[in-house]
Design a protein around this motif. Structure first.
Motif, mmCIF file in Angstrom:
data_model
loop_
_atom_site.group_PDB
_atom_site.id
_atom_site.type_symbol
_atom_site.label_atom_id
_atom_site.label_comp_id
_atom_site.label_asym_id
_atom_site.label_seq_id
_atom_site.Cartn_x
_atom_site.Cartn_y
_atom_site.Cartn_z
ATOM 1 N N HIS B 21 0.955 -1.046 -0.005
ATOM 2 C CA HIS B 21 0.104 0.364 -0.073
ATOM 3 C C HIS B 21 1.003 1.464 -0.211
ATOM 4 O O HIS B 21 1.749 1.811 0.666
ATOM 5 C CB HIS B 21 -1.169 0.405 1.617
ATOM 6 N N GLY B 26 -1.165 5.850 -2.322
ATOM 7 C CA GLY B 26 -2.582 5.156 -1.889
ATOM 8 C C GLY B 26 -2.484 3.731 -2.810
ATOM 9 O O GLY B 26 -3.767 3.271 -1.807
ATOM 10 N N HIS B 27 -2.459 3.931 -3.642
ATOM 11 C CA HIS B 27 -2.569 2.164 -4.444
ATOM 12 C C HIS B 27 -1.597 1.286 -3.957
ATOM 13 O O HIS B 27 -0.272 1.147 -3.652
ATOM 14 C CB HIS B 27 -2.633 2.554 -5.541
ATOM 15 N N ASN B 28 -2.135 0.088 -4.313
ATOM 16 C CA ASN B 28 -1.705 -1.572 -4.203
ATOM 17 C C ASN B 28 -0.724 -1.328 -5.296
ATOM 18 O O ASN B 28 -1.216 -1.675 -6.354
ATOM 19 C CB ASN B 28 -2.561 -2.544 -3.924
#
Lengths: 664, 289
Positions: B21, B26-28
């Protein structure tokens, strides 16, 4: 921060209190402030610590009850008691490199001047406690007035220390100078609660035998937890009291001096909530009874101009509001689902409900997921309820601290309220970000009074709520028809190759082009939904080749000119708009047709298909739009979406809401 | 989703590469190899200052300030890790004002790259690269080893820029001290909070250049803490023996006009003069605006 902790014996019972301002507590328990409130002056007072990390002080407050043996306790006994309660924390602190266990709690001391109270010495005799001019009547008078002001400004709020300071600066200028002392007085009066923002979620002490039994049952049910010991168990039990998440961060903190002070990472955007941060909440007040008079559905329908279907649903919801008083309070706020199809006029249905609560003197909240909806809704509600003070809250909104009888906010703003509202209306509860975010659901639950009411609005409620409603576990009302009284357009299916294949071949299938031509010919605006942002540009190119004379544009979440394009589309400057699910909600364009490419894509679930289909036929002039699902496969989501739309039309027909089919 | 497809998705996630994360976007996604806690995409977007235009203040664009003030500055030079772009501003804001302390290791690691740059620059100044002669080439293997030993430069002390007490309790931490802490652990250089802030100045970010410079005069003093002074003098005695000036680095999160750094350097210089020792003072900041 650090606070003082002491115990007092008043009225035969020992009580542990926190103190932001120990001087004031000595005054209070010595029997000053007798005017107005009646409280027992203390017989004894033992200062346990002048400055203890707030989180620990709160834990002591939660766990140390009254005991008859406390009468005989010496400083050493109090010391041992505190050590026993805080043992896990002390140990964790020592391991993390902080103070050693043995070095804590050295300053337990009996406060002199209380023991001789029984001798009947007068109030003046006790005044020497402070030895300053702090005890003068003028000071006390000012302070209690400041406390009154503070309590009224904080009513229904749940704020961190710096938020209280910001609120006072904006709303009261200099009226509350020593707000800490005022807050302490309000706390002693029981009108405010002081706590740590991250704590063991108990909130208040479980009291009496019932509480103890509940504890035993809970322990028995969570048997495996007994295996977890010390810090691990404590960490699992800690909660951010503002957003309900488990605190994941632990760092050394200069404010409380601990080497591992927990903080919550989930709600950082609204100011950091941590184990030593002061969280001030107002004491809960009971919800108002919505006035039954004037709440009759027919009167409401006439006043707000509701259609028969709208009035029916509003009547059911009003009935729910009025019946609430009879139900047992204490199990938390009750929910009511208002399941209204797209374009039913949900906002108007809530007007009679808001009116009922506001006219009874209650506070109401309308929460929506998105900021632009808040901005659109605020003027409409202001026109409908000119008498109610309105507060409009979103991230970065001006006037954050204005107290409002009617509050319109984005869901994140609810974190700053605590048992404030008699009526909470949650719009589009299945939309991002409210859907699937336990933090926002928790915040909404906290914002509503225990005996208040939740109204959930949705055109496509989540499966779980649908099931609860159909089994009768969730009171609900359906609005199966649009405000103009025409049935919802039922989507048709057209088999078509997947879009990426069409793009590679460089041509769109004839069936789609023919349908588009038909729509253009009848003068409709065309929504063309694509599953992926990457498809928009190539589809645009292909369409422009086929329709060179038509203005075609594309937009997505990454487009800075999105709102301008939507406006141009509404003004009919753009005839075909290629877009993604970003425009599936909240956009109303008169005389529009909807085409959904790759409708079998996993990105389109039942709810978003229904919502996209709901863009068509919204205006009175053109109630029957075309909706087309284009995909190679016929999926469960598509079938269910169509079934849902058909079902609503059937209900509408059965209840006689459809125009041209006669009212029974 | 049918139960079967749920199972399949679960199994597929077992086979998928580990994502993280990302702390920035904020993205995986795929983790960066160099920096902790962020994805490879965000790492590629970091505006590193790898070649400062101004060798004095480490600025990545032309710098009128250094040529404008003719007087001798109290610091030798400054180096910063990144340019203060909006993305970086947001990142620092999240750490400093919102208290997202999970970002600390990331920022510390980034500061380390500025340290390496500073080190390379100083080594370059002190020992300019020589054209290798034939003889050196012949004994290449041994020569390189001995040469490396003399060239290695290391700072003696890290001094974080202090914040006022009220800000410290409000924020819960001093960002400069946390950064210094991480660098100290990475490079094995001791850090000492030598300075304290005597005035509670308003937030720097709301002020103009002239105001900042005027404000900063006498804003810092030597810490009255006994423990710190003892540690400092013991550190001094080890350096005194070697006979070279003390190498001190002042650490801060951002260099804007440099007034904070210069004021701190002035205070440190006074302190060293009090002990009768010469000092070379440098500064390292995470960002350069």
């Amino acid at each position: 921060m650090r606070v003082g902790v002491y115990t007092v014996k008043a009225g035969g019972r020992w009580k542990l209190c926190l103190s932001l301002c120990p001087e004031l507590d000595r005054l209070w328990w010595s029997g000053c402030f007798l005017g107005g409130q009646t409280h027992m002056p203390a017989e004894r007072m033992v200062m346990l610590s002048e400055s203890l990390p707030l989180g620990w002080a709160v834990k002591l407050w939660e766990h140390v009850g009254s005991h008859s043996a406390m009468e005989k306790w010496t400083a050493r006994s109090w010391h041992a008691c505190m050590k026993a309660v805080l043992n896990p924390e002390l140990r964790e602190e020592e391991i993390a490199g902080g103070m050693l266990i043995g070095d804590w709690f050295k300053e337990v001391a009996e406060v002199p001047g209380f023991t001789d109270l029984q001798d009947g010495e007068g109030r003046a005799g006790r005044m020497h406690l402070t030895g300053e001019n702090a005890g003068t009547p003028v000071y006390l008078d000012n302070l209690s007035r400041a406390a009154d002001l503070l309590v009224s400004m904080l009513s229904g709020r749940s704020l961190l220390q710096n938020e209280v300071e910001a609120l006072l600066e904006e709303q009261a200028a200099d009226a509350v100078q020593q707000w800490m002392a005022a807050a302490q007085l309000a706390y002693l009066q029981g009108r405010l609660t002081l706590g740590a923002a991250v704590a063991s979620g108990l909130g208040s002490r479980t009291e009496g035998w019932a509480g103890a039994r509940l504890g035993v049952v809970r322990t028995a049910l969570r048997l495996p937890q007994l295996l977890r010991r010390g810090a691990a168990r404590r960490r699992a039990d800690m909660r951010c009291l503002r957003c309900g998440s488990a605190p994941t961060g632990r760092t050394p903190c200069a404010a409380c001096g601990l080497a591992c002070c927990a903080y919550c990472e989930a709600c950082l955007a609204l100011g950091r909530s941590r184990a030593c941060a002061l969280l001030i909440r107002s004491a809960a007040s009971p919800a108002v009874r919505a006035a039954a008079a004037g709440a009759s559905p027919t009167v409401a329908a006439r006043r707000w101009g509701l259609s028969a279907a709208q009035a029916g649903a509003a009547g059911a919801a009003l009935g729910f509001l009025a019946a609430r008083g009879k139900r047992a309070a204490g199990r938390g706020p009750e929910r009511f689902l208002l399941w209204a199809v797209t374009g039913a006029g949900k906002t108007e249905i809530t007007f009679p409900l808001l009116d009922a609560v506001l006219s009874a003197g209650g506070r109401a909240l309308v929460a929506t997921p998105r900021r632009d909806v808040v901005l659109e809704l605020a003027p409409r509600l202001a026109r409908a309820f000119p008498a109610a003070a309105q507060a409009v809250l979103y991230g970065g909104s001006p006037g954050r601290w204005i107290p409002g009888q009617l509050t319109i906010a984005t869901t994140h703003q609810l974190l700053r309220f605590y048992q404030a509202f008699d009526l909470v209306i949650i719009d589009e509860l299945d939309a991002f970000p409210y859907h699937n975010d336990p933090m926002l659901a928790f915040a909404a639950g906290q914002a509503c009074k225990r005996d208040g009411v939740f109204i959930l609005l949705s055109a496509t409620p989540p499966r779980k709520l649908q099931r609860q409603a159909s089994f009768g576990r969730l009171p609900h009302a359906r609005v199966p028809v649009r405000f103009h009284g025409h049935p919802l357009p039922v989507p048709k299916h057209l088999a078509m190759n997947p879009v990426h294949l069409c793009i590679r071949r460089g041509s769109l299938p004839g069936g789609l082009l023919q349908a588009l031509r038909r729509s253009l010919a009848r003068g409709a605006q065309i929504f063309l939904f694509a599953a992926r942002i990457a498809h928009i540009e190539p589809v645009l190119v292909l369409l422009r080749q086929v329709f060179p004379e038509v203005c075609i544009e594309g937009t997505s979440s990454q487009d800075p000119f999105r709102s301008a394009k939507v406006v141009a589309f509404r003004e009919r400057e753009i005839r075909i708009l290629v877009t993604t699910t970003i425009l599936e909600r909240g956009v109303t364009v008169p005389r529009s047709d909807v085409y959904i490419l790759d409708a079998d894509s996993g990105l389109f679930d039942e709810a978003s298909l229904v919502q996209m289909a709901g863009r068509a036929g919204r205006s009175k002039e053109d109630p029957a739009g075309t909706v087309m699902f284009l995909s190679p496969q016929w999926t469960r989501s598509q079938r269910k979406a169509i079934a849902q739309i058909r079902n609503m039309n059937t209900i509408a027909r059965r209840q006689g809401y459809l125009k041209g089919e006669g009212h029974q | 989703m049918t139960p079967l497809s749920g199972w399949l998705a679960g199994i597929r996630s077992l086979l998928a590469p580990a994502g993280i994360h990302c702390l920035i976007c904020g993205h995986n996604s795929r983790p960066s190899a160099r920096l902790p806690g962020i994805c490879a995409g965000c790492e590629a977007g970091i505006p590193w200052i790898s070649r400062p235009r101004c060798h004095k203040c480490g600025r990545h664009v032309g710098c009128p300030d250094c040529s404008r003030s003719g007087q001798s500055a109290p610091i030798v030079c400054n180096r910063s890790a990144v340019a203060y772009t909006p993305v970086m501003r947001d990142l620092l804001g999240r750490y400093k004002y919102r208290g997202h302390e999970r970002l600390a290791p990331l920022l510390g690691q980034m500061l380390d790259s500025a340290y390496l740059q500073l080190k390379a620059y100083i080594e370059h100044l002190q020992y300019p690269p020589q054209v290798p002669t034939e003889k050196q080439n012949k004994y290449h293997f041994l020569r390189r080893k001995t040469a490396n030993l003399t060239i290695e430069w290391q700072a003696d002390l890290l001094v974080p820029v202090p914040v006022s007490d009220s800000r410290l309790t409000e924020r819960g931490f001093n960002q400069a001290e946390r950064l210094a802490d991480i660098l100290s652990r990475l490079r094995g250089i001791p850090q000492l909070p030598l300075l304290i802030r005597t005035q509670h100045t308003a937030k720097q970010s709301f002020k103009s250049r002239a105001e900042r410079i005027a404000d900063m005069k006498d804003a810092f003093a030597v810490s009255p803490d006994e423990q710190v002074n003892i540690q400092f003098s013991s550190r001094l005695s080890t350096v005194k023996a070697s006979g070279r000036p003390l190498q001190i680095i002042i650490i801060d999160d951002i260099y804007t006009t440099g007034s904070t750094i210069r004021a701190c350097a002035g205070a440190v210089r006074l302190l060293c003069a009090g002990y009768g020792i010469e000092a070379d003072i440098y500064s390292l900041t995470w960002a350069r605006s």
